[in-house]
Design a protein around this motif. Structure first.
Motif, short mmCIF file in Angstrom:
data_model
loop_
_atom_site.label_atom_id
_atom_site.label_comp_id
_atom_site.label_asym_id
_atom_site.label_seq_id
_atom_site.Cartn_x
_atom_site.Cartn_y
_atom_site.Cartn_z
N UNK A 1 51.39 184.77 15.78
CA UNK A 1 52.31 184.81 16.68
C UNK A 1 51.72 185.21 18.12
N UNK A 2 52.20 184.72 19.21
CA UNK A 2 51.59 184.95 20.65
C UNK A 2 52.57 185.75 21.53
N UNK A 3 52.09 186.75 22.19
CA UNK A 3 52.70 187.66 22.99
C UNK A 3 51.97 187.83 24.44
N UNK A 4 52.85 188.21 25.30
CA UNK A 4 52.04 188.41 26.51
C UNK A 4 53.00 189.71 27.07
N UNK A 5 52.43 190.91 27.24
CA UNK A 5 52.78 191.97 27.81
C UNK A 5 52.20 192.32 29.11
N UNK A 6 52.84 192.89 30.09
CA UNK A 6 52.42 193.06 31.62
C UNK A 6 51.27 193.91 31.42
N UNK A 7 51.00 195.04 30.34
CA UNK A 7 49.92 195.78 30.53
C UNK A 7 48.76 195.16 29.53
N UNK A 8 49.08 194.20 28.83
CA UNK A 8 48.05 193.67 27.65
C UNK A 8 48.05 194.48 26.58
N UNK A 9 49.02 195.38 26.44
CA UNK A 9 49.37 196.21 25.08
C UNK A 9 50.50 195.82 24.75
N UNK A 10 50.63 196.28 23.24
CA UNK A 10 52.20 196.05 22.76
C UNK A 10 52.66 197.51 22.30
N UNK A 11 52.56 198.38 23.26
CA UNK A 11 53.04 199.92 22.92
C UNK A 11 54.68 199.43 23.30
N UNK A 12 55.05 198.53 23.88
CA UNK A 12 56.40 198.39 23.97
C UNK A 12 56.66 196.85 23.72
N UNK A 13 57.90 196.26 23.69
CA UNK A 13 58.14 195.31 23.41
C UNK A 13 57.40 194.12 24.17
N UNK A 14 56.81 193.01 23.92
CA UNK A 14 56.25 192.39 24.46
C UNK A 14 57.21 191.42 25.50
N UNK A 15 56.80 191.06 26.78
CA UNK A 15 57.60 190.40 27.72
C UNK A 15 57.92 188.90 27.18
N UNK A 16 57.16 188.21 26.45
CA UNK A 16 57.30 187.19 26.09
C UNK A 16 56.18 186.22 25.36
N UNK A 17 56.13 185.16 25.11
CA UNK A 17 55.12 184.46 24.48
C UNK A 17 54.21 183.85 25.36
N UNK A 18 53.38 183.16 25.06
CA UNK A 18 52.20 182.38 25.82
C UNK A 18 52.99 181.60 26.68
N UNK A 19 52.78 181.31 27.87
CA UNK A 19 53.58 180.53 28.98
C UNK A 19 53.52 179.15 28.66
N UNK A 20 52.71 178.65 27.75
CA UNK A 20 52.59 177.05 27.35
C UNK A 20 53.01 176.97 25.89
N UNK A 21 52.39 177.80 25.10
CA UNK A 21 52.65 177.76 23.61
C UNK A 21 53.81 178.32 22.90
N UNK A 22 54.42 179.17 23.80
CA UNK A 22 55.56 180.04 23.28
C UNK A 22 55.29 181.26 22.38
N UNK A 23 56.36 181.56 21.60
CA UNK A 23 55.77 182.70 20.67
C UNK A 23 55.01 182.73 19.54
N UNK A 24 54.91 181.48 18.93
CA UNK A 24 54.18 181.24 17.82
C UNK A 24 53.31 179.91 17.97
N UNK A 25 52.11 179.99 17.41
CA UNK A 25 51.18 178.87 17.36
C UNK A 25 51.78 177.96 16.17
N UNK A 26 52.37 176.62 16.31
CA UNK A 26 52.70 175.80 15.35
C UNK A 26 51.67 174.68 15.16
#
Length: 423
Positions: A94-119
């Motif tokens: 799975x791919x995630x992007x959080x503003x802080x670089x951490x996942x203490x809270x819900x990630x803001x989204x996936x990778x801008x190109x590859x989305x939420x999961x590497x297929x």
């Protein structure tokens, strides 16, 4: 519904692993939906257009597996990796992007190109997003009594990236598909009971959404799904490329034009009646009954489990509300998030460790191993080849419990591990 002992509520004997039972009696309509859901769970979806399979087309265009059962064999967790090999079906990144670089809270989204999961799979005419291989480096450790143990540290080799590099701050989140046993019972744990456990200092509640839509996350390795429906829709969208009413799109991004140009299998591709049946099946799915254990060993194992501190997070009982009545179950989880240390943390593409919080994994059904004993795998990425290895990876908030386990003599450790492994 008559009250049952907490240790047995929700459990049924899996006489035939290909025919998992419901944990409660179903009327005729419910039984029909359960059986349809089971059939759909095992259905292999195909690429669109498929005139002779129009109700099950729309797979992909980029995906990781073609059926629910491919990852969760009859409800069980995915098989583990015996050694260095390509990622099997049931293991995803799975791919995630959080503003802080951490996942203490819900990630803001996936990778801008590859989305939420590497297929790692694609329909005919397209190339997968990437290849994924896992390799392991073993490291040795010793108990205070001098006995040696070995753990394996996974490394993930992502290659052949179809659309360029992953973003530097994208989190790489390797995930082994978890078991689905007893999901309906975990969904029936009242939210206020989970909140009370957190308020008592036992862990952290995962809140998802906002306002009236705010709900407690309780499914997934990091409790990022609030319900079975939420979890199922995400898997369809991100891992199978199938749209549904809750998530009416696949995981193609604006940068993946060839993916966006492919034919759809309907809107939605997973019809509402199919989704409803799948949810009936998952919500009623039983937990495999534990093998019988000699009473003295059962009592000794339970006492060691409590004394070591394991039961602080892997709670022996939780309340549920079923058909308007209160009861109790024994899933051995608190459904809360805990920091288990840097050794289990996710990392960014650039290598920076992210502070990863993990939902306490339920232990019930643990002995129900898919395939063979060689495929036994625990923790979020399947690195642990035994209950013992899983315990030894615990750190952070669980460090004190792990140290108490390490200080046990070999006979006590064996009793405790046998007890956990028989849940």
């Amino acid at each position: 519904m008559a009250a049952q002992p907490a240790s047995s509520l929700g459990r049924e004997a899996f006489v035939d692993r290909r025919d998992p039972p419901a944990y409660r009696a179903l009327d005729a309509a419910q039984r029909e939906a359960f059986e349809l859901g089971h059939a759909l769970f095992n259905t292999q979806w195909v690429a669109a257009p498929a005139p002779k399979a129009a109700r099950r087309d729309g797979l992909g265009p980029l995906f990781n597996g073609g059926s629910c059962d491919g990852c969760h064999n009859e409800g069980a967790r995915a098989r583990g990796l015996a050694g260095d090999e390509a990622a099997p079906v049931g293991f995803v990144v799975q791919l995630a992007t959080a503003a802080s670089g951490h996942v203490r809270d819900a990630p803001a989204g996936g990778d801008p190109v590859y989305g939420h999961t590497l297929n790692t799979l694609a329909i005919e005419g397209l190339r997968p997003e990437a290849t994924l291989r896992i390799r392991y480096v073993e490291r040795a450790g010793r108990y205070p009594d001098g006995r040696e143990y070995r753990l394996r540290l996974p490394h993930y080799d992502i290659g052949d990236l179809r659309y360029g590099e992953l973003a530097k701050h994208t989190l790489i989140q390797p995930r082994l598909a978890p078991a689905l046993f007893g999901a309906g019972l975990l969904e029936s744990v009242p939210a206020d009971a989970i909140v009370k456990l957190a308020e008592a200092g036992a862990g952290r509640v995962t809140w998802r959404g906002a306002g009236e839509r705010r709900a407690i996350g309780r499914f997934g390795w990091q409790a990022d799904a609030v319900s079975i429906a939420d979890q199922t829709a995400r898997a369809f969208s991100r891992e199978m490329g199938l749209s549904s009413t809750p998530i009416p799109l696949d995981d193609c991004t604006a940068a993946q034009r060839d993916c966006l140009q492919q034919v759809h299998g309907g809107e939605p591709e997973v019809s509402d009646d199919f989704m409803k049946a799948l949810l009936v099946f998952q919500r009623a799915l039983a937990v495999p009954a534990s093998p019988p254990m000699e009473p003295t060993r059962e009592a000794e194992g339970a006492a060691l489990f409590a004394a070591s501190g394991c039961a602080t997070c892997h709670r022996a009982e939780l309340p549920v509300v079923l058909d308007g009545r209160e009861d109790r179950i024994a899933p051995y989880t608190d459904l809360l998030l805990h920091d288990l240390g840097d050794g289990l943390a996710d990392r960014e593409v650039g290598g920076r460790i992210a502070t990863s919080l993990w939902r306490t994994a339920p232990l019930w059904g643990l002995q129900h191993v898919p395939g063979s004993k060689r495929s036994f795998a625990l923790l979020h990425d399947g690195r642990a080849r035994s209950v013992e290895e899983a315990v030894l990876w615990h750190d952070g908030e669980a460090a004190a419990a792990r140290r108490r386990f390490e200080r046990l003599d070999v006979q006590a450790r064996t009793k405790l591990l046998d007890w956990v492994g028989s849940r």
